[in-house]
Design a protein around this motif. Structure first.
Motif, PDB file in Angstrom:
ATOM      1  N   ARG A   6      47.415  68.881  41.044  1.00  0.00           N
ATOM      2  CA  ARG A   6      48.199  67.894  40.323  1.00  0.00           C
ATOM      3  C   ARG A   6      48.461  68.422  38.923  1.00  0.00           C
ATOM      4  O   ARG A   6      49.397  68.011  38.269  1.00  0.00           O
ATOM      5  N   GLY A   7      47.607  69.286  38.441  1.00  0.00           N
ATOM      6  CA  GLY A   7      47.775  69.887  37.138  1.00  0.00           C
ATOM      7  C   GLY A   7      48.004  71.373  37.266  1.00  0.00           C
ATOM      8  O   GLY A   7      48.421  71.877  38.296  1.00  0.00           O
ATOM      9  N   SER A   8      47.679  72.093  36.210  1.00  0.00           N
ATOM     10  CA  SER A   8      47.994  73.517  36.194  1.00  0.00           C
ATOM     11  C   SER A   8      46.906  74.368  36.845  1.00  0.00           C
ATOM     12  O   SER A   8      47.159  75.510  37.169  1.00  0.00           O
ATOM     13  N   ALA A   9      45.700  73.849  36.962  1.00  0.00           N
ATOM     14  CA  ALA A   9      44.602  74.648  37.508  1.00  0.00           C
ATOM     15  C   ALA A   9      44.009  73.932  38.715  1.00  0.00           C
ATOM     16  O   ALA A   9      43.134  73.094  38.568  1.00  0.00           O
ATOM     17  N   PRO A  10      44.506  74.239  39.905  1.00  0.00           N
ATOM     18  CA  PRO A  10      44.078  73.494  41.087  1.00  0.00           C
ATOM     19  C   PRO A  10      42.626  73.772  41.461  1.00  0.00           C
ATOM     20  O   PRO A  10      42.215  74.927  41.544  1.00  0.00           O
ATOM     21  N   PRO A  11      41.843  72.731  41.663  1.00  0.00           N
ATOM     22  CA  PRO A  11      40.504  72.950  42.211  1.00  0.00           C
ATOM     23  C   PRO A  11      40.603  73.281  43.687  1.00  0.00           C
ATOM     24  O   PRO A  11      41.538  72.874  44.366  1.00  0.00           O
ATOM     25  N   ARG A  12      39.647  74.005  44.180  1.00  0.00           N
ATOM     26  CA  ARG A  12      39.611  74.347  45.590  1.00  0.00           C
ATOM     27  C   ARG A  12      38.311  73.824  46.185  1.00  0.00           C
ATOM     28  O   ARG A  12      37.233  74.178  45.711  1.00  0.00           O
ATOM     29  N   VAL A  13      38.451  72.988  47.199  1.00  0.00           N
ATOM     30  CA  VAL A  13      37.307  72.504  47.951  1.00  0.00           C
ATOM     31  C   VAL A  13      37.434  73.115  49.334  1.00  0.00           C
ATOM     32  O   VAL A  13      38.341  72.778  50.085  1.00  0.00           O
ATOM     33  N   GLU A  14      36.547  74.037  49.638  1.00  0.00           N
ATOM     34  CA  GLU A  14      36.672  74.835  50.857  1.00  0.00           C
ATOM     35  C   GLU A  14      35.519  74.544  51.809  1.00  0.00           C
ATOM     36  O   GLU A  14      34.343  74.726  51.450  1.00  0.00           O
ATOM     37  N   PRO A  15      35.799  74.101  53.025  1.00  0.00           N
ATOM     38  CA  PRO A  15      34.725  73.926  54.004  1.00  0.00           C
ATOM     39  C   PRO A  15      34.018  75.249  54.287  1.00  0.00           C
ATOM     40  O   PRO A  15      34.639  76.308  54.310  1.00  0.00           O
ATOM     41  N   VAL A  16      32.724  75.172  54.483  1.00  0.00           N
ATOM     42  CA  VAL A  16      31.970  76.331  54.929  1.00  0.00           C
ATOM     43  C   VAL A  16      32.213  76.460  56.432  1.00  0.00           C
ATOM     44  O   VAL A  16      31.950  75.519  57.186  1.00  0.00           O
ATOM     45  N   PRO A  17      32.776  77.571  56.898  1.00  0.00           N
ATOM     46  CA  PRO A  17      33.142  77.682  58.315  1.00  0.00           C
ATOM     47  C   PRO A  17      32.001  77.335  59.255  1.00  0.00           C
ATOM     48  O   PRO A  17      30.892  77.859  59.138  1.00  0.00           O
ATOM     49  N   GLY A  18      32.280  76.394  60.156  1.00  0.00           N
ATOM     50  CA  GLY A  18      31.310  76.016  61.161  1.00  0.00           C
ATOM     51  C   GLY A  18      30.225  75.071  60.698  1.00  0.00           C
ATOM     52  O   GLY A  18      29.320  74.758  61.470  1.00  0.00           O
ATOM     53  N   GLU A  19      30.306  74.588  59.453  1.00  0.00           N
ATOM     54  CA  GLU A  19      29.253  73.752  58.904  1.00  0.00           C
ATOM     55  C   GLU A  19      29.832  72.469  58.302  1.00  0.00           C
ATOM     56  O   GLU A  19      30.955  72.466  57.789  1.00  0.00           O
ATOM     57  N   PRO A  20      29.065  71.363  58.314  1.00  0.00           N
ATOM     58  CA  PRO A  20      29.516  70.122  57.676  1.00  0.00           C
ATOM     59  C   PRO A  20      29.219  70.157  56.179  1.00  0.00           C
ATOM     60  O   PRO A  20      28.475  69.327  55.635  1.00  0.00           O
ATOM     61  N   ALA A  21      29.795  71.113  55.491  1.00  0.00           N
ATOM     62  CA  ALA A  21      29.534  71.341  54.073  1.00  0.00           C
ATOM     63  C   ALA A  21      30.750  72.031  53.475  1.00  0.00           C
ATOM     64  O   ALA A  21      31.571  72.619  54.197  1.00  0.00           O
ATOM     65  N   ALA A  22      30.868  71.939  52.161  1.00  0.00           N
ATOM     66  CA  ALA A  22      32.000  72.567  51.476  1.00  0.00           C
ATOM     67  C   ALA A  22      31.518  73.149  50.165  1.00  0.00           C
ATOM     68  O   ALA A  22      30.475  72.759  49.620  1.00  0.00           O
ATOM     69  N   THR A  23      32.290  74.089  49.641  1.00  0.00           N
ATOM     70  CA  THR A  23      32.025  74.653  48.321  1.00  0.00           C
ATOM     71  C   THR A  23      33.202  74.362  47.408  1.00  0.00           C
ATOM     72  O   THR A  23      34.334  74.143  47.861  1.00  0.00           O
ATOM     73  N   ALA A  24      32.923  74.344  46.127  1.00  0.00           N
ATOM     74  CA  ALA A  24      33.972  74.160  45.127  1.00  0.00           C
ATOM     75  C   ALA A  24      33.523  74.840  43.849  1.00  0.00           C
ATOM     76  O   ALA A  24      32.323  74.963  43.582  1.00  0.00           O
ATOM     77  N   THR A  25      34.482  75.297  43.074  1.00  0.00           N
ATOM     78  CA  THR A  25      34.204  75.790  41.733  1.00  0.00           C
ATOM     79  C   THR A  25      34.679  74.742  40.753  1.00  0.00           C
ATOM     80  O   THR A  25      35.869  74.416  40.705  1.00  0.00           O
ATOM     81  N   VAL A  26      33.755  74.167  40.014  1.00  0.00           N
ATOM     82  CA  VAL A  26      34.081  73.113  39.055  1.00  0.00           C
ATOM     83  C   VAL A  26      33.556  73.541  37.690  1.00  0.00           C
ATOM     84  O   VAL A  26      32.357  73.723  37.497  1.00  0.00           O
ATOM     85  N   GLY A  27      34.473  73.753  36.770  1.00  0.00           N
ATOM     86  CA  GLY A  27      34.082  74.302  35.489  1.00  0.00           C
ATOM     87  C   GLY A  27      33.516  75.687  35.681  1.00  0.00           C
ATOM     88  O   GLY A  27      34.133  76.555  36.295  1.00  0.00           O
ATOM     89  N   THR A  28      32.311  75.892  35.200  1.00  0.00           N
ATOM     90  CA  THR A  28      31.660  77.192  35.322  1.00  0.00           C
ATOM     91  C   THR A  28      30.689  77.245  36.488  1.00  0.00           C
ATOM     92  O   THR A  28      30.023  78.273  36.682  1.00  0.00           O
ATOM     93  N   GLU A  29      30.590  76.175  37.259  1.00  0.00           N
ATOM     94  CA  GLU A  29      29.596  76.101  38.323  1.00  0.00           C
ATOM     95  C   GLU A  29      30.213  76.260  39.706  1.00  0.00           C
ATOM     96  O   GLU A  29      31.301  75.744  39.977  1.00  0.00           O
ATOM     97  N   ARG A  30      29.488  76.928  40.563  1.00  0.00           N
ATOM     98  CA  ARG A  30      29.779  76.939  41.987  1.00  0.00           C
ATOM     99  C   ARG A  30      28.927  75.843  42.626  1.00  0.00           C
ATOM    100  O   ARG A  30      27.704  75.801  42.441  1.00  0.00           O
ATOM    101  N   VAL A  31      29.580  74.965  43.366  1.00  0.00           N
ATOM    102  CA  VAL A  31      28.934  73.762  43.874  1.00  0.00           C
ATOM    103  C   VAL A  31      28.960  73.776  45.398  1.00  0.00           C
ATOM    104  O   VAL A  31      29.964  74.148  46.013  1.00  0.00           O
ATOM    105  N   LEU A  32      27.851  73.383  46.007  1.00  0.00           N
ATOM    106  CA  LEU A  32      27.779  73.149  47.443  1.00  0.00           C
ATOM    107  C   LEU A  32      27.739  71.638  47.660  1.00  0.00           C
ATOM    108  O   LEU A  32      26.904  70.942  47.071  1.00  0.00           O
ATOM    109  N   LEU A  33      28.641  71.126  48.498  1.00  0.00           N
ATOM    110  CA  LEU A  33      28.765  69.696  48.768  1.00  0.00           C
ATOM    111  C   LEU A  33      28.310  69.383  50.188  1.00  0.00           C
ATOM    112  O   LEU A  33      28.774  70.012  51.143  1.00  0.00           O
ATOM    113  N   VAL A  34      27.415  68.414  50.324  1.00  0.00           N
ATOM    114  CA  VAL A  34      27.038  67.896  51.639  1.00  0.00           C
ATOM    115  C   VAL A  34      26.961  66.376  51.531  1.00  0.00           C
ATOM    116  O   VAL A  34      26.828  65.821  50.433  1.00  0.00           O
ATOM    117  N   ALA A  35      27.023  65.695  52.658  1.00  0.00           N
ATOM    118  CA  ALA A  35      26.965  64.237  52.670  1.00  0.00           C
ATOM    119  C   ALA A  35      26.095  63.754  53.815  1.00  0.00           C
ATOM    120  O   ALA A  35      26.029  64.389  54.877  1.00  0.00           O
TER     121      ALA A  35
END
Length: 286
Positions: A6-35
């Protein structure tokens, strides 16, 4: 399943292949997301339904630790329902979580967005008394517990919430909104009538209509657009449950009731993906 900006620097939320989890780079951090980890689920089945299921706690722990090793995140973000019992963790459930947190790498920060099952989890994960802190075998300073309405990560790039309540306004101002709670699944049938149920991702945009009706969202920028469409709204990603025992909403069957108060009305152009990455198309037409 990357996300257009929506802005100039798109965030990327990428599923981990084959897993119910995703990664994202937010600011200076690499984040692993699970629910929806639902620690202690098997004990809950015995107590709630009288069903005796062997504990899969070691398997859950090893799968998550394997993901952490595989993706090397700075932060783990749990989108709610880290535990299963509604209230303070106890017994097998607390034991499962203690072993899990003790096994995390010392450098890993953890953010837990409170789900409807997480009760007073902050009283245990981030206690205030010195005696309770001293009893822990992990560093509570590395753990943050947020309300279920969620928070914005990375200066507003990615908003995270559990999904059982309406999101916080700051979450809706993010480029991408990630949530759990729904445990989305699809029922797939073959040509001879056999069927199976598989966990799925849902992806689309937030439809503005149900949010415009609520006064707490006055001033949210994209809700004030004049075209009345979702063209400027955040992308939404509904994550599959990490726990493969918990079942969920069969999103491709008619007359299924969604759990979240803003779904499915708040999901525009929603598509379903299997955990292995297979794109199924519109979730309600699979």
């Amino acid at each position: 399943m990357s996300d257009a900006p929506r802005g100039s620097a798109p965030p990327r939320v990428e599923p981990v292949p084959g897993e119910p989890a995703a990664t994202a780079t937010v600011g200076t951090e690499r984040v692993l997301l699970v629910a929806d980890y639902h620690a202690g689920y098997e004990a809950g089945l015995r107590y709630e339904r009288g069903v005796d299921v062997p504990s899969r706690a070691p398997d859950r722990r090893e799968r998550l630790l394997g993901l952490i090793e595989r993706t090397d995140p700075d932060r783990l973000v749990v989108l709610g329902d880290l535990m299963h019992s509604i209230g303070d963790p106890g017994g097998a459930e607390r034991g499962e979580l203690e072993v899990l947190f003790e096994a995390f790498p010392p450098s890993l920060s953890v953010t837990v967005v409170k789900g409807n099952h997480d009760g007073g989890i902050e009283d245990w994960l981030t206690p205030e008394s010195e005696r309770e802190v001293a009893a822990l075998e992990f560093d509570p300073e590395a753990v943050t517990v947020t309300p279920g309405a969620g928070v914005a990560l990375g200066g507003g790039a990615v908003g995270v919430c559990h999904g059982h309540t309406w999101p916080a306004p700051e979450v809706l101002e993010c480029d991408v909104v990630c949530l759990g709670h729904e445990h989305p699944c699809v029922r797939l049938e073959d040509e001879v009538g056999g069927s199976r149920v598989e966990r799925a991702w849902l992806r689309g945009r937030l439809d503005p209509d149900p949010f415009r009706e609520r006064p707490e969202y006055e001033g949210v920028s994209w809700l004030e657009e004049d075209d009345g469409t979702s063209s400027q709204s955040p992308r939404i990603i509904v994550m599959p449950a990490f726990n493969d025992l918990v079942g969920g909403t069969w999103v491709n069957l008619a007359n299924q009731s969604f759990l979240s108060p803003f779904l499915p009305a708040g999901l525009a152009d929603g598509e379903a993906y299997l955990v292995d990455g297979t794109r199924l198309g519109p979730y309600d037409a699979v």
